[in-house]
Design a protein around this motif. Sequence first.
Motif, short mmCIF file in Angstrom:
data_model
loop_
_atom_site.label_atom_id
_atom_site.label_comp_id
_atom_site.label_asym_id
_atom_site.label_seq_id
_atom_site.Cartn_x
_atom_site.Cartn_y
_atom_site.Cartn_z
N VAL A 125 0.79 -1.12 -0.02
CA VAL A 125 0.15 0.05 0.15
C VAL A 125 0.88 1.25 0.05
O VAL A 125 1.80 1.41 0.88
CB VAL A 125 -0.90 0.01 1.21
N PRO A 126 0.76 2.11 -0.97
CA PRO A 126 1.37 3.38 -0.85
C PRO A 126 0.78 4.32 0.10
O PRO A 126 -0.52 4.28 0.26
CB PRO A 126 1.20 4.04 -2.40
N VAL A 127 1.78 4.90 1.13
CA VAL A 127 1.24 5.69 2.20
C VAL A 127 1.96 6.91 2.28
O VAL A 127 3.05 7.26 1.73
CB VAL A 127 1.34 5.07 3.62
N LEU A 128 1.40 7.92 3.04
CA LEU A 128 1.78 9.07 3.38
C LEU A 128 1.88 9.28 4.78
O LEU A 128 1.13 8.71 5.27
CB LEU A 128 1.07 10.40 2.64
N LEU A 129 3.14 9.78 5.34
CA LEU A 129 3.23 10.36 6.76
C LEU A 129 2.50 11.47 6.83
O LEU A 129 2.89 12.39 6.42
CB LEU A 129 4.77 10.14 7.15
N GLU A 130 1.50 11.60 7.83
CA GLU A 130 0.77 12.75 8.27
C GLU A 130 1.59 13.30 9.35
O GLU A 130 1.98 12.86 10.49
CB GLU A 130 -0.68 12.45 8.72
N VAL A 131 1.63 14.58 8.97
CA VAL A 131 2.70 15.32 10.08
C VAL A 131 1.74 16.52 10.75
O VAL A 131 1.02 17.12 9.94
CB VAL A 131 3.86 15.96 9.28
N ASN A 132 1.65 16.54 11.93
CA ASN A 132 1.12 17.75 12.69
C ASN A 132 2.14 18.85 12.78
O ASN A 132 2.68 18.96 13.73
CB ASN A 132 0.68 17.17 14.01
N VAL A 133 2.07 19.66 11.72
CA VAL A 133 3.13 20.81 11.57
C VAL A 133 2.89 21.64 12.58
O VAL A 133 4.04 22.22 13.28
CB VAL A 133 3.23 21.15 10.16
N GLY A 134 1.77 22.27 12.82
CA GLY A 134 1.55 23.26 13.93
C GLY A 134 1.71 22.51 15.19
O GLY A 134 1.65 23.51 16.17
N GLY A 135 1.90 21.45 15.60
CA GLY A 135 1.94 20.51 16.97
C GLY A 135 0.69 20.83 17.40
O GLY A 135 0.69 21.06 18.78
N GLU A 136 -0.45 21.17 17.09
CA GLU A 136 -1.79 21.28 17.66
C GLU A 136 -2.16 20.07 18.31
O GLU A 136 -2.25 19.16 17.92
CB GLU A 136 -2.89 21.58 16.59
N PRO A 137 -2.48 20.19 19.65
CA PRO A 137 -2.94 19.33 20.43
C PRO A 137 -4.06 18.46 20.00
O PRO A 137 -4.08 17.32 20.35
CB PRO A 137 -3.38 19.72 21.74
N THR A 138 -4.94 18.90 19.40
CA THR A 138 -6.30 18.29 18.91
C THR A 138 -5.96 17.54 17.48
O THR A 138 -6.91 16.99 17.13
CB THR A 138 -7.17 19.41 18.67
N LYS A 139 -4.88 17.79 17.05
CA LYS A 139 -4.69 17.18 15.63
C LYS A 139 -4.10 15.88 15.81
O LYS A 139 -2.94 15.64 16.63
CB LYS A 139 -4.04 18.00 14.61
N TYR A 140 -4.23 14.88 14.67
CA TYR A 140 -3.20 13.63 14.60
C TYR A 140 -2.04 13.96 13.78
O TYR A 140 -2.03 15.04 13.08
CB TYR A 140 -4.22 12.80 13.92
N GLY A 141 -1.17 13.09 13.82
CA GLY A 141 0.03 13.24 13.02
C GLY A 141 1.15 13.29 13.87
O GLY A 141 1.39 13.56 15.11
#
Length: 235
Positions: A125-141
């Motif tokens: 499966v081709p995948v992307l790594l999700e990054v929580n760039v802003g470091g927001e506590p409510t976000k995944y990544g």
Amino acid sequence: MSESIADRLARVRQTVAEAALRSGRRPEDVLIIGVTKTVPLVLIEEAWAAGLQHFGENRVQEAEEKITAWRAAHPERQATWHLIGHLQTNKARTAVSLFEMIQSIDSLRVAEAVSRRAVQAGRTVPVLLEVNVGGEPTKYGFHPDAVIEAAGQVARLPGLRIVGLMTVAPLVADPEAVRPVFRRLRELRDRLQIHYPSIPWQHLSMGMTNDYVVAIEEGATMVRLGRAIFGERPA
Ligand SMILES: *Cc1c(COP(=O)(O)O)cnc(C)c1O
């Protein structure tokens, strides 16, 4: 409903092309993914008729009904379905059976679950790594500081192939305010390329209806557009 999906898509294509050219790239280097959460099959058909072939869903359960119905109705159509929302590990097997690409690999645990189910299904499966760039506590990544090490761990798993990074920018009124988020994702990709030159870091999935122009100017290769194509979602 004054404007048709075909009209909206034509306008989006024009906007994407202009932004790509401004960033020194070709319009066809930016893939438009129609985000079909809450969108009924009949409108997805309309988008397909207008030439859209890539679709994104953020919930496995909702996607399962739609994709199953779509494939039963149109076994000859080569649509590509992208998972763009957080995956619960107990749904990894279903996700592997439904989606051509999983963009929301947001932890090592999720990567391991997808790996296990992909191996069982005999798929890569081709995948992307999700990054929580802003470091927001409510976000995944992945936290930006953790993604270099995590990429090495994910890359060792069988059954999946990293092809880039994905992020969801904070929702702001002025898209210029999130330009640094997109720029940081691109810079992170450049660092990963140096760390792991054998991984094809070809994709940056970033930009939604509010901010896709800025995302393309900063190097997006995939934009995920819901409202720009399908109109406002029901509240
Ligand atoms: C809903 C969603 C989109 C599309 O949002 P729009 O604002 O409708 O373009 C893109 N990415 C993700 C992860 C989403 O959940």
